[in-house]
Design an enzyme around this catalytic site. Structure first.
Site, mmCIF file in Angstrom:
data_model
loop_
_atom_site.group_PDB
_atom_site.id
_atom_site.type_symbol
_atom_site.label_atom_id
_atom_site.label_comp_id
_atom_site.label_asym_id
_atom_site.label_seq_id
_atom_site.Cartn_x
_atom_site.Cartn_y
_atom_site.Cartn_z
ATOM 1 N N CYS A 89 0.972 -0.954 0.144
ATOM 2 C CA CYS A 89 0.063 0.000 -0.199
ATOM 3 C C CYS A 89 0.659 1.322 0.064
ATOM 4 O O CYS A 89 0.937 2.147 -0.643
ATOM 5 C CB CYS A 89 -0.976 -0.065 1.056
ATOM 6 S SG CYS A 89 -1.780 1.444 1.387
ATOM 7 N N CYS A 147 -1.422 1.670 -3.098
ATOM 8 C CA CYS A 147 -2.349 2.852 -3.008
ATOM 9 C C CYS A 147 -2.074 4.079 -2.804
ATOM 10 O O CYS A 147 -2.331 5.111 -3.799
ATOM 11 C CB CYS A 147 -3.102 2.527 -1.739
ATOM 12 S SG CYS A 147 -3.325 0.771 -1.128
ATOM 13 N N LYS A 150 0.088 5.394 -6.024
ATOM 14 C CA LYS A 150 -1.052 5.250 -7.281
ATOM 15 C C LYS A 150 -1.576 6.475 -7.346
ATOM 16 O O LYS A 150 -2.016 7.188 -8.122
ATOM 17 C CB LYS A 150 -1.451 4.008 -6.980
ATOM 18 C CG LYS A 150 -2.674 3.804 -7.989
ATOM 19 C CD LYS A 150 -4.103 4.356 -7.860
ATOM 20 C CE LYS A 150 -4.704 3.864 -6.377
ATOM 21 N NZ LYS A 150 -4.917 2.366 -6.205
ATOM 22 N N TYR A 152 -8.731 -3.551 -11.285
ATOM 23 C CA TYR A 152 -8.563 -2.353 -10.654
ATOM 24 C C TYR A 152 -7.060 -1.781 -11.007
ATOM 25 O O TYR A 152 -6.934 -0.646 -11.361
ATOM 26 C CB TYR A 152 -8.028 -2.744 -8.961
ATOM 27 C CG TYR A 152 -9.175 -2.885 -8.151
ATOM 28 C CD1 TYR A 152 -9.767 -4.048 -7.965
ATOM 29 C CD2 TYR A 152 -9.354 -1.849 -7.174
ATOM 30 C CE1 TYR A 152 -10.968 -4.324 -7.104
ATOM 31 C CE2 TYR A 152 -10.423 -2.075 -6.297
ATOM 32 C CZ TYR A 152 -11.247 -3.160 -6.298
ATOM 33 O OH TYR A 152 -12.225 -3.125 -5.153
ATOM 34 N N GLU A 181 -6.818 1.636 -13.433
ATOM 35 C CA GLU A 181 -6.009 2.640 -12.841
ATOM 36 C C GLU A 181 -4.822 3.091 -13.525
ATOM 37 O O GLU A 181 -4.587 4.237 -13.869
ATOM 38 C CB GLU A 181 -5.646 2.456 -11.191
ATOM 39 C CG GLU A 181 -6.987 2.232 -10.421
ATOM 40 C CD GLU A 181 -6.532 1.968 -9.021
ATOM 41 O OE1 GLU A 181 -5.661 1.639 -8.737
ATOM 42 O OE2 GLU A 181 -7.505 2.289 -8.086
ATOM 43 N N HIS A 237 -26.943 21.235 -2.443
ATOM 44 C CA HIS A 237 -27.005 21.745 -3.626
ATOM 45 C C HIS A 237 -25.748 22.843 -3.873
ATOM 46 O O HIS A 237 -25.755 23.601 -2.919
ATOM 47 C CB HIS A 237 -28.417 22.396 -3.750
ATOM 48 C CG HIS A 237 -28.652 22.677 -5.079
ATOM 49 N ND1 HIS A 237 -28.717 21.703 -6.201
ATOM 50 C CD2 HIS A 237 -28.846 23.924 -5.692
ATOM 51 C CE1 HIS A 237 -29.110 22.331 -7.408
ATOM 52 N NE2 HIS A 237 -29.096 23.601 -7.233
ATOM 53 N N GLU A 259 -25.772 14.910 -4.435
ATOM 54 C CA GLU A 259 -27.316 15.002 -4.114
ATOM 55 C C GLU A 259 -28.107 14.202 -4.769
ATOM 56 O O GLU A 259 -29.182 13.865 -4.412
ATOM 57 C CB GLU A 259 -27.744 16.309 -4.094
ATOM 58 C CG GLU A 259 -27.551 17.159 -5.350
ATOM 59 C CD GLU A 259 -28.147 18.470 -5.556
ATOM 60 O OE1 GLU A 259 -29.068 18.830 -4.729
ATOM 61 O OE2 GLU A 259 -27.443 19.189 -6.230
HETATM 62 P P1 NDP Z 1 -7.950 -7.954 -10.467
HETATM 63 O O1 NDP Z 1 -8.405 -9.464 -10.076
HETATM 64 O O2 NDP Z 1 -8.862 -6.796 -10.160
HETATM 65 O O3 NDP Z 1 -7.746 -8.153 -12.083
HETATM 66 C C1 NDP Z 1 -6.948 -8.899 -13.017
HETATM 67 C C2 NDP Z 1 -7.224 -8.836 -14.251
HETATM 68 O O4 NDP Z 1 -6.377 -9.944 -14.945
HETATM 69 C C3 NDP Z 1 -8.758 -9.130 -14.675
HETATM 70 O O5 NDP Z 1 -9.161 -8.486 -15.642
HETATM 71 C C4 NDP Z 1 -8.361 -10.369 -15.271
HETATM 72 O O6 NDP Z 1 -9.264 -10.804 -16.307
HETATM 73 C C5 NDP Z 1 -7.196 -10.508 -15.817
HETATM 74 N N1 NDP Z 1 -6.351 -11.617 -15.800
HETATM 75 C C6 NDP Z 1 -6.086 -12.794 -15.069
HETATM 76 N N2 NDP Z 1 -5.437 -13.794 -15.540
HETATM 77 C C7 NDP Z 1 -5.222 -13.246 -16.771
HETATM 78 C C8 NDP Z 1 -4.396 -14.000 -17.575
HETATM 79 N N3 NDP Z 1 -3.906 -14.963 -17.562
HETATM 80 N N4 NDP Z 1 -4.445 -13.455 -19.043
HETATM 81 C C9 NDP Z 1 -5.105 -12.222 -19.278
HETATM 82 N N5 NDP Z 1 -5.758 -11.361 -18.445
HETATM 83 C C10 NDP Z 1 -5.694 -12.096 -17.020
HETATM 84 O O7 NDP Z 1 -6.337 -7.774 -9.981
HETATM 85 P P2 NDP Z 1 -5.548 -6.718 -9.775
HETATM 86 O O8 NDP Z 1 -3.979 -7.091 -10.270
HETATM 87 O O9 NDP Z 1 -6.037 -5.310 -10.807
HETATM 88 O O10 NDP Z 1 -5.560 -6.221 -8.423
HETATM 89 C C11 NDP Z 1 -5.743 -7.166 -7.375
HETATM 90 C C12 NDP Z 1 -6.095 -6.704 -6.274
HETATM 91 O O11 NDP Z 1 -5.644 -5.452 -5.536
HETATM 92 C C13 NDP Z 1 -7.617 -6.342 -6.569
HETATM 93 O O12 NDP Z 1 -8.526 -7.269 -6.768
HETATM 94 C C14 NDP Z 1 -7.847 -5.331 -5.381
HETATM 95 O O13 NDP Z 1 -8.551 -6.195 -4.449
HETATM 96 C C15 NDP Z 1 -6.509 -4.854 -5.003
HETATM 97 N N6 NDP Z 1 -6.323 -3.299 -5.392
HETATM 98 C C16 NDP Z 1 -7.277 -2.284 -4.907
HETATM 99 C C17 NDP Z 1 -7.080 -1.193 -5.515
HETATM 100 C C18 NDP Z 1 -8.060 -0.108 -4.956
HETATM 101 O O14 NDP Z 1 -8.555 -0.346 -3.797
HETATM 102 N N7 NDP Z 1 -8.294 1.042 -5.894
HETATM 103 C C19 NDP Z 1 -6.145 -0.671 -6.482
HETATM 104 C C20 NDP Z 1 -5.294 -1.716 -6.726
HETATM 105 C C21 NDP Z 1 -5.500 -3.121 -6.494
HETATM 106 P P3 NDP Z 1 -10.838 -11.486 -15.931
HETATM 107 O O15 NDP Z 1 -11.694 -10.270 -15.709
HETATM 108 O O16 NDP Z 1 -11.177 -12.240 -17.210
HETATM 109 O O17 NDP Z 1 -10.874 -12.130 -14.683
#
Ligand code: NDP
Length: 464
Positions: A46, A51, A54, A182, A186, A448, A453
């Site tokens: 984080c 976080c 980022k 995510y 981002e 407002h 709102e």
């Molecule tokens: P996510 O699980 O959110 O997303 C992973 C992405 O990668 C999905 O789109 C998934 O596709 C794709 N994917 C997975 N495997 C493959 C593959 N083999 N080939 C191609 N695409 C693939 O993971 P992130 O890494 O983005 O983030 C991890 C976690 O970190 C999040 O779940 C969240 O909990 C946390 N996080 C929170 C944030 C916040 O609070 N703002 C910011 C960043 C991270 P598909 O959609 O098909 O599953």
């Protein structure tokens, strides 16, 4: 090998990220003898590569939009603003260094013994070795977090993970982002805002799997408007270097050229090399530590919290879990409400810092219909151009959605795409946690003129 005396500590925390530091310092503040081991920088993902940096970069990207919008409000920029990537990186590094110190002081203050090195269980669930020295503890919390996952494919070594994006040199003029979650969304937004030409490749038909369907469509359309080239149903087959460029072959047969490729394809728990076998701690099929409702692993004296366990990968969730464990192990006699209970995982608010932002709390429409019954949910939606953009010249639109469970009238889902969505939804999350009904929303007077709102002025259910 030196072994210190048995039961050196009441609590040994492995991992100095958000959850680990919170648990260690709160336990020590209650008089427990606590050690914390961390091999990297204090603050974990984080603070160091997640976080915080980022969000700083997201603010940086936001200025590009603000400069563009200012003209509509009568401001004239005599010269086109320029962006200095090295300056931003240096500023970020300075702030993160400051936070690392803050974390160290938070631990030193109540007397946590901080051990800088890799920790692993040896022999049993009470003995932990760090830098060749053995320590024993009554209880252990494993809070080692997670790390990025990159699938296997030819040229995988050319793929960057999110950790590397903050210090990238040089700034990539053309960035490809693989993934639709995510982190992918981002970083696509951030680098697009900072001036890169960004192509985002998602293997499915939509981004942000698991979020509300309407919100997923809406945010993707808004991101495209800002300039991110999002391509769906496509994956990277291989990457090769061609001089200064990277050449990506896609599964559809096309190729793409880029200066950098980010793989944001999920994260996996850090459970390797911890000697969890020696301790008898069981993992699930994804390699995460299996825990019960009180975050106890298969060994009752070993707890796991945050990204290394089997629940949500969010910093505030790890913090809440840490407090539950600390209250259970070292109760605070002054706390009238008694030991904290696990958070309500159905109503964890979360934000994605895309441009514009997403924030959400509670059920998606699909999940609500499954949970409460297809005909038990009333949907309220609104979509509008915010007041700010009437003069800014930007075509950005805001989306809001409420889901109400008919029998109780309770608001069980609240979703937003728009400026400051995270700031807005945080407040509504309190109301939802308290069980607010649509009637409560209707009785609430709006502030407002704000976008927020609109959440209290949605009167007519959506049709279809
Ligand atoms: P996510 O699980 O959110 O997303 C992973 C992405 O990668 C999905 O789109 C998934 O596709 C794709 N994917 C997975 N495997 C493959 C593959 N083999 N080939 C191609 N695409 C693939 O993971 P992130 O890494 O983005 O983030 C991890 C976690 O970190 C999040 O779940 C969240 O909990 C946390 N996080 C929170 C944030 C916040 O609070 N703002 C910011 C960043 C991270 P598909 O959609 O098909 O599953």
């Amino acid at each position: 090998m030196r072994t210190s005396s048995p039961n050196d500590f009441d609590l040994f925390v492995i991992g100095g990220g958000s959850g680990g530091v919170r648990a260690a310092r709160m336990a020590a503040a209650r008089g427990a003898r606590v050690a914390l081991a961390e091999s990297g920088a204090l603050g974990g993902t984080c603070v160091n590569v997640g976080c915080i940096p980022k969000k700083l970069y997201s603010y940086a990207a936001g200025y590009a939009e603000a400069f563009e919008e200012a003209e509509g409000y009568g401001w004239h920029l005599a010269e086109a603003p320029t962006f200095n990537w090295r300056h931003l990186k240096a500023q970020r590094a300075k702030e993160i260094g400051r936070l690392n110190e803050v974390y160290l002081n938070l631990l030193n203050g109540p007397g946590v013994r901080v051990l800088r090195g890799h920790a692993r269980f040896v022999d049993n669930a009470h003995t932990i070795e760090v830098n060749g020295e053995r320590h024993t503890a009554q209880h252990v919390i494993v809070a080692t977090g997670g790390r990025p996952f990159v699938p296997e494919f030819p040229g995988r070594e050319h793929a960057l993970v999110s950790d590397a994006m903050f210090d990238l040199e040089p700034f990539p003029k053309r960035l490809v982002v693989a993934g639709g979650g995510y982190i992918a969304c981002e970083f696509a937004s951030i680098f697009n805002g900072l001036g890169a030409q960004v192509t985002q490749l998602q293997r499915r038909a939509h981004v942000l799997t698991g979020f509300d369907e309407d919100l997923r469509h809406f945010v993707a359309a808004e991101m495209v408007k800002t300039g991110v080239d999002i391509r769906f149903n496509v994956q990277v087959s291989s990457i090769r270097r061609d001089g200064a460029e990277l050449v990506l072959m896609l599964d559809r047969g096309q190729d793409l050229r880029a200066d950098a490729v980010l793989f944001a394809t999920g994260r996996v728990p850090n459970t390797e090399g911890l000697g969890l076998d020696a301790a008898g701690v069981q993992l699930d099929e994804k390699g995460a530590i299996r825990v019960d409702a009180q975050y106890r692993s298969s060994v009752p004296t070993v707890y796991a919290l945050g990204d290394v366990s089997t629940r949500l990968q969010l910093t505030p969730v790890a913090l809440a879990e840490a407090m539950v464990v600390v209250d259970a192990l070292f109760p605070d006699p002054k706390r009238r409400a008694g030991p904290r209970q696990p958070p309500d995982y159905d109503f964890v608010p979360t934000a994605v810092f895309t441009h514009p932002n997403i924030a959400t709390c509670g059920y998606t429409e699909r999940a609500a219909r499954v949970r409460f019954g297809d005909d038990k949910i009333t949907v309220y939606c609104t979509e509008f151009k915010s007041l700010r953009h009437t003069l800014s010249g930007r075509s950005e639109r805001t989306f809001m959605k409420l889901l109400v469970e008919n029998d109780s009238d309770r608001v069980v889902g609240l979703h937003m795409v728009g400026a400051d969505a995270g700031e807005i939804v945080q407040g509504f999350a309190v109301a939802m946690q308290a069980g607010a009904t649509k009637a409560h929303f209707d009785r609430t007077i709006g502030i407002h003129p704000t976008s927020a709102e609109e959440f209290v002025t949605m009167r007519e259910p959506s049709v279809g």
